[in-house]
Structures are given as C-alpha cells and as structure tokens.
Motif scaffolding. Sequence first.
Motif, short mmCIF file in Angstrom:
data_model
loop_
_atom_site.label_atom_id
_atom_site.label_comp_id
_atom_site.label_asym_id
_atom_site.label_seq_id
_atom_site.Cartn_x
_atom_site.Cartn_y
_atom_site.Cartn_z
N ALA A 50 -39.70 0.55 40.03
CA ALA A 50 -39.70 -0.58 39.45
C ALA A 50 -38.50 -1.38 40.08
N ASN A 54 -38.52 -4.93 42.62
CA ASN A 54 -37.67 -6.06 42.23
C ASN A 54 -36.49 -6.08 43.10
N LEU A 108 -40.10 1.31 31.35
CA LEU A 108 -40.64 0.58 32.62
C LEU A 108 -41.82 0.97 33.33
N GLY A 112 -41.78 -3.17 37.18
CA GLY A 112 -40.48 -3.69 36.19
C GLY A 112 -40.71 -4.34 35.05
N ASN A 158 -39.29 -8.32 31.70
CA ASN A 158 -39.07 -7.61 32.93
C ASN A 158 -37.74 -7.14 33.34
#
Length: 511
Positions: A50, A54, A108, A112, A158
């Motif tokens: 995740a 990101n 999660l 994400g 998110n």
Amino acid sequence: MLTKVFGSAVFGVEATTITVEVNVDIGVGYHLVGLPDNAIKESNYRIAAALLNNGYKIPGKKITLNLAPADLRKEGSAYDLTLAMGILTASGQIQSENLDRYIIMGELSLDGSLQPIKGALPIAIKALEEGFKGFILPNENAKEAAIVEGLEVYGVENIAEVIEFFDKGTPLERTIIDIQEEFYKNLDFPEFDFSDVKGQESIKRCMEIAAAGGHNIILIGPPGAGKTMLAKRLPSILPPMTMHEALETTKIHSVVGKIKNMGLMSERPFRRPHHTISDVALVGGGAYPQPGEISLSHNGVLFLDELPEFKRGVLEVMRQPLEDREVTISRARFTVTYPSSFMLVASMNPSPGGYFNDPDSPVTSSPAEMQRYLSKISGPLLDRIDIHIEVTPVPFEKLSEDRKGESSVAIRHRVTAAREIQTQRFSELENVHYNAQMNTKQIRVHCKLDDASKTMLKNAMERLNLSARAYDRILKVARTIADLENAEEVNGNHIGEAIQYRSLDREGWLG
C-alpha cells in the motif's frame, strides 16, 4: 525515532484503547509484538504494498512495533492503517504533531484503499470517553461511528487522504448524521404489515398480547396456515425502540460488522436462524468470542421455524438466556457478557407429517408418533414460552376477501399504550421494563386474584397438569391482557383468556 498511534480492540460489546508504539532504529528487521494474531502479523505485506503504490515505503531499518497493553490478545486486520501511519511518522517520511489526538483504524488493500472494520460504534464511544478529538476510519463505517455526538468522525477511501491530512493539513470531510432523522425514518412504513394477513383474527390477538407484554410465543399448525407470515410481522407491532435500545442494538451488530453504511438501527432486529445452527452460533462464543443469534436478536425477535427440527442440545442452551436475558461466555483469561433480551417466536407442525390428527388431512400421524415428535422439545423450554397457540388454515372465503385487515401501525398504538403502563409500574426497578420480565415476587404484587379467578386457575392447573412456572406465565399473560384493556386489577376474564394460551402444553395437546 519513537511514535505513538492509537487504535482500539473490541471485547464483548466494549472497546479498549490500544497504543501502537513504533520505534525505528539502526539495523534491519521488522518485529511486531503485543500478542497479535495471524491477521495482524501478515499486515506488513499489505502495508508495504500500500505504501509503495502511494509513493512511500517501509524503511530498511530495524522497526519494532508494540501493541500495548502487551498482555491483551489483539485480532483482525483493522490495525493496518494504524501501523502504517506509525511507521511513516517514526521514519520521518511524514510530519504530524496531532497524530495522538485521533483513533485511527482500517484494513488496507494493496493499492492503499481501505476495507471496512468491525466494532466501529463501541470504538467511537470509547474514543469520546477517553477524550480523543476524532476517529479516522473507512468510509463504509463512518455513519455508525458518527452516531456518537461530540466526536469528529472522518470516513476515508484511501491511505493517501490520511497521509495528506496529517502531513500537509489537507482537510477531510467530516461525517455528520441527524440521529433523530435516522431514528424515526421508516417507523410508520413497515416492510411486513398485519394488514396483509387474511383472517387469523385470534392469532393476531395473541400476537398483540405477546408484543404488549414481551411474551415468548409458539405457533403450532399445519403447513401453509400462515405461521411464518405472522411471525415476520411481529416486529412491526412492537413499540418503537428507545434511543438507548437503538444504541445498544446497533453496538452489538457493529461488533459483528453488520452495520455498513447504515448508521443507527431504528427497526427492531428479526433473526431467523436455520435449524442446522450449532449451539455456539446460537448463543455466541468461539476462540475469539462473538455474539450469537440470540444476542443479535437483542431488543427484537428471534424466530425459530420448525422448532423440533433444531438439535435438542441447541434448544437447551437457550434456557438460561431466556431467564437471565444475558449470555456470559467464559474463557481461561477473560469473560465477556452479551445482552440477550429478545422475544422468542417459535413455530412447529403438530406432527411429523405436518397435519393434526385429522382423518381428512393428506398425511395422518398416530398419537404415539405425535408424542415422539413433540418430545423433542423439553418441558422446561416449553414452560419458558408464555403463549402456546394453535394456528388453523385460513378458509377460501377469507383468502379471497378484498378487505384489508387492521394495520400494524394501529395495533402498535395499543401495544405502546400497554407498554407505557408497564413502564410506569416498573419505573423503580432497574431490570424490569415489561410484564414478561417479572419475577415471582413481582407477580404476587401485581397479579392479585379474587377467589373466583383462583378457583378457575386451580382447576386449569390440575386438568392440564401445569408446572409452577406455567402458573406464573398464565398470571403474566393475564396481567398483559388487563393492561391492554387499561384495567387496574386482573379479573376472571383475563385469567380465562390467558389459560387458553397454555392449552398446547404437551399433555393437554395430546389428551
């Protein structure tokens, strides 16, 4: 660098705040301690993917994560977001000065995004009690957490939104709901209405009495007589839940993750487990105890269709909850108690073939077969059911009528008025709110009989061979009938009608 982030664990229907301590130091390794279960131990793989997707990463250093208190067993995947925010802050990838003012929970996905969690409502209640400013959690759980007034609740989709909120001050959209609007919506428009029921006036009367006094009821009749149809409509005539009952009921359903996008539960629950259910699934329990069907029915109705088809052991475990209105599950290291104040509605056929001893019926059964069939249900369990009533098939003339019956809303007005009388009567008692909850001492005070009524009851007791518990049940039901008529004292008419509703005790039914 050491960072503290706060999450929460749910035991029973109460939450306990968990402090997640994250320390990043020189070296290599990832050490997660504090009695985590396998779902938490696997979190590092979800967190790593995740963060990477990101624009962040788990640093290649020695990371120690402690879930305090360390002697308390933690379970579930809801700590993913808590651990991830701790790692990012402790490693210096984001800066946040107010991380410790929020409870942060969420599972999660690898991209994400956040998956819903269980127990959001008890966690929010605990967060408010302990003075936290807000609660950040998955968007699907935001409504149920927002029931708690005075706590800022932010539903997010998110992890990127959470990172920007703490690191860059990007505001999150606060979830606010109108509790009163949630509470009263759909109140006068029940999905199942008694106006749809053709005929069955005597059974509707029984249902009204059961609802007015909170009495357990069993319906005995052949297939197609309308037992299930009537049972499904019982919640529509029960008094509206109080705000306290609604919160208590929502909390239990929140613990098992059944409140997604719902907010406050305004309708009384109606649970209908299949007859193959196990005793643990019915009462609650497991390695990590969860509420069973009887707790999910709290403040509502538990409907057991085809009662003799349930395993005898499953039915017997209900005897104590029916009396105490709570379930206590004990383990070596802890004990949890779930409330289970529900109305039991059971239905069954009068014989294995489904039909009573009628020569015109498609299938007939001998008295011996019927005795064997009915003996699957123990006497003590039948004694705990206040009203026994026979349901007969509706004749064609009634089925073909265009006229609608009395609506659930109209019946509920009478039921609510009777309940208000009982609320005033028991206002000084903490654990008694309606007639079905009276103990022997209270029955003697509120169900005094004149000589004629005593004689009538004595004769019925001897003829039907009823137990002392059945005697109390008759008095409770008679008190409810009197309340529906707004009568101060229980009289012979009330006793006579109440006795009719015990006529299906085993010996009376077969004799």
